[in-house]
Design a protein around this motif. Sequence first.
Motif, PDB file in Angstrom:
ATOM      1  N   PHE A   7       0.845  -1.185   0.000  1.00 31.72           N
ATOM      2  CA  PHE A   7       0.000   0.000   0.000  1.00 31.72           C
ATOM      3  C   PHE A   7       0.879   1.233   0.000  1.00 31.72           C
ATOM      4  CE2 PHE A   7      -2.311   3.392   2.178  1.00 31.72           C
ATOM      5  CZ  PHE A   7      -3.505   3.399   1.478  1.00 31.72           C
ATOM      6  N   THR A   8       0.507   2.222  -0.767  1.00 29.06           N
ATOM      7  CA  THR A   8       1.240   3.491  -0.784  1.00 29.06           C
ATOM      8  C   THR A   8       0.428   4.527  -0.033  1.00 29.06           C
ATOM      9  OG1 THR A   8       2.244   2.959  -2.905  1.00 29.06           O
ATOM     10  CG2 THR A   8       2.243   5.272  -2.253  1.00 29.06           C
ATOM     11  N   GLU A   9       1.047   5.094   1.009  1.00 30.63           N
ATOM     12  CA  GLU A   9       0.370   6.115   1.796  1.00 30.63           C
ATOM     13  C   GLU A   9       0.069   7.333   0.932  1.00 30.63           C
ATOM     14  OE1 GLU A   9       3.203   4.625   2.500  1.00 30.63           O
ATOM     15  OE2 GLU A   9       3.060   3.727   4.480  1.00 30.63           O
ATOM     16  N   ARG A  10      -0.991   8.060   1.311  1.00 33.54           N
ATOM     17  CA  ARG A  10      -1.313   9.281   0.589  1.00 33.54           C
ATOM     18  C   ARG A  10      -1.939  10.291   1.535  1.00 33.54           C
ATOM     19  NH1 ARG A  10      -6.668   9.976  -1.274  1.00 33.54           N
ATOM     20  NH2 ARG A  10      -8.021   8.314  -0.528  1.00 33.54           N
ATOM     21  N   VAL A  11      -1.612  11.558   1.283  1.00 30.72           N
ATOM     22  CA  VAL A  11      -2.197  12.648   2.058  1.00 30.72           C
ATOM     23  C   VAL A  11      -3.610  12.864   1.541  1.00 30.72           C
ATOM     24  CG1 VAL A  11      -2.034  15.103   2.636  1.00 30.72           C
ATOM     25  CG2 VAL A  11       0.054  13.723   2.419  1.00 30.72           C
ATOM     26  N   VAL A  12      -4.580  12.829   2.447  1.00 27.35           N
ATOM     27  CA  VAL A  12      -5.967  13.046   2.031  1.00 27.35           C
ATOM     28  C   VAL A  12      -6.456  14.456   2.373  1.00 27.35           C
ATOM     29  CG1 VAL A  12      -6.584  10.606   2.048  1.00 27.35           C
ATOM     30  CG2 VAL A  12      -6.878  11.939   4.134  1.00 27.35           C
ATOM     31  N   ALA A  13      -5.813  15.108   3.347  1.00 31.47           N
ATOM     32  CA  ALA A  13      -6.187  16.486   3.693  1.00 31.47           C
ATOM     33  C   ALA A  13      -5.085  17.105   4.542  1.00 31.47           C
ATOM     34  CB  ALA A  13      -7.503  16.518   4.467  1.00 31.47           C
ATOM     35  N   GLU A  14      -4.962  18.432   4.434  1.00 35.46           N
ATOM     36  CA  GLU A  14      -4.045  19.183   5.293  1.00 35.46           C
ATOM     37  C   GLU A  14      -4.719  20.482   5.694  1.00 35.46           C
ATOM     38  OE1 GLU A  14       0.522  17.989   4.397  1.00 35.46           O
ATOM     39  OE2 GLU A  14      -0.270  19.631   3.197  1.00 35.46           O
ATOM     40  N   GLN A  29      -3.624  14.722   7.309  1.00 36.31           N
ATOM     41  CA  GLN A  29      -4.389  13.477   7.394  1.00 36.31           C
ATOM     42  C   GLN A  29      -3.839  12.547   6.311  1.00 36.31           C
ATOM     43  OE1 GLN A  29      -6.856  12.988   9.731  1.00 36.31           O
ATOM     44  NE2 GLN A  29      -6.332  15.019  10.496  1.00 36.31           N
ATOM     45  N   VAL A  30      -3.298  11.405   6.744  1.00 38.11           N
ATOM     46  CA  VAL A  30      -2.647  10.479   5.819  1.00 38.11           C
ATOM     47  C   VAL A  30      -3.324   9.119   5.891  1.00 38.11           C
ATOM     48  CG1 VAL A  30      -0.474   9.343   5.208  1.00 38.11           C
ATOM     49  CG2 VAL A  30      -0.453  11.686   6.113  1.00 38.11           C
ATOM     50  N   SER A  39      -3.550  11.153  11.812  1.00 39.09           N
ATOM     51  CA  SER A  39      -3.184  12.566  11.810  1.00 39.09           C
ATOM     52  C   SER A  39      -1.727  12.724  12.209  1.00 39.09           C
ATOM     53  CB  SER A  39      -4.036  13.352  12.811  1.00 39.09           C
ATOM     54  OG  SER A  39      -5.368  13.384  12.389  1.00 39.09           O
ATOM     55  N   PHE A  40      -1.030  13.600  11.489  1.00 45.99           N
ATOM     56  CA  PHE A  40       0.370  13.907  11.763  1.00 45.99           C
ATOM     57  C   PHE A  40       0.535  15.416  11.787  1.00 45.99           C
ATOM     58  CE2 PHE A  40       0.382   9.806   9.658  1.00 45.99           C
ATOM     59  CZ  PHE A  40       1.252   9.050  10.432  1.00 45.99           C
ATOM     60  N   GLU A  41       1.434  15.898  12.657  1.00 49.81           N
ATOM     61  CA  GLU A  41       1.790  17.310  12.639  1.00 49.81           C
ATOM     62  C   GLU A  41       3.021  17.472  11.760  1.00 49.81           C
ATOM     63  OE1 GLU A  41       2.209  18.329  16.761  1.00 49.81           O
ATOM     64  OE2 GLU A  41       0.077  18.791  16.930  1.00 49.81           O
ATOM     65  N   VAL A  42       2.965  18.430  10.851  1.00 51.23           N
ATOM     66  CA  VAL A  42       4.040  18.679   9.902  1.00 51.23           C
ATOM     67  C   VAL A  42       4.429  20.152   9.993  1.00 51.23           C
ATOM     68  CG1 VAL A  42       4.676  18.694   7.456  1.00 51.23           C
ATOM     69  CG2 VAL A  42       3.198  16.874   8.346  1.00 51.23           C
ATOM     70  N   VAL A  43       5.729  20.406  10.088  1.00 50.09           N
ATOM     71  CA  VAL A  43       6.247  21.773  10.093  1.00 50.09           C
ATOM     72  C   VAL A  43       6.766  22.077   8.696  1.00 50.09           C
ATOM     73  CG1 VAL A  43       7.989  23.336  11.057  1.00 50.09           C
ATOM     74  CG2 VAL A  43       6.886  21.624  12.525  1.00 50.09           C
ATOM     75  N   THR A  44       6.364  23.207   8.160  1.00 47.61           N
ATOM     76  CA  THR A  44       6.864  23.627   6.848  1.00 47.61           C
ATOM     77  C   THR A  44       7.415  25.044   6.955  1.00 47.61           C
ATOM     78  OG1 THR A  44       6.325  24.023   4.532  1.00 47.61           O
ATOM     79  CG2 THR A  44       4.544  24.338   6.102  1.00 47.61           C
ATOM     80  N   LYS A  45       8.544  25.263   6.272  1.00 47.40           N
ATOM     81  CA  LYS A  45       9.153  26.599   6.262  1.00 47.40           C
ATOM     82  C   LYS A  45       8.855  27.315   4.954  1.00 47.40           C
ATOM     83  CE  LYS A  45      12.977  27.492   8.233  1.00 47.40           C
ATOM     84  NZ  LYS A  45      14.398  27.595   8.497  1.00 47.40           N
TER      85      LYS A  45
END
Length: 188
Positions: A7-14, A29-30, A39-45
């Motif tokens: 199975f390949t994970e995919r982002v369904v919502a952010e 949401q992955v 749910s995962f917390e992701v930091v983006t710069k």
Amino acid sequence: MSSEVAFTERVVAESPRYSGAVFTVLTSQVEVAPGRVESFEVVTKGADSVALLPVSDSGMVHLVEEYCPATARRQVGLPKGGIEAGEEPSQAAQRELAEELSLTGDLFRLATFDLQPGYLRQSTVVYLVRNLRPARGSGDERTNLITATMPFAEAVARARNGQFTDVRLVASLLLAEPMVMRSGKNER
């Protein structure tokens, strides 16, 4: 544990949870398995970055010392900065080299690092820089940068004995060591 990925994970919502001057925290949401969303917390710069390992023909490495708010202390690291919109990594590298060290040189792509791929969405392209020459530049730094110049072999020794702790610096020095030492243009 199987070595096959069925199975390949995919982002369904952010969605944004926090947005500041430097970074944004997203809830991602992955779908991690069929019908299972986590749910995962992701930091983006917002942009990837470049970092530079400038080594002169005489074997001196040019680094920077700066205050790092997350560790609440000054640290020696690579000259670095963000890639601006419309810029190629090599253009950002030359700009940062001029801004932080008033130098230019020949770029050799050393590596691309994902510092914390579990939660930080930013890659850093690292260049070994040789054939250094003076350049005009004016910095845009938020903290006071101090140039830290030393023999390449001394910098490698500091990386190996734990005096340097910035992972991009340590990894870059160790990756570049065979190339720099093989060139015969170094101080031991």
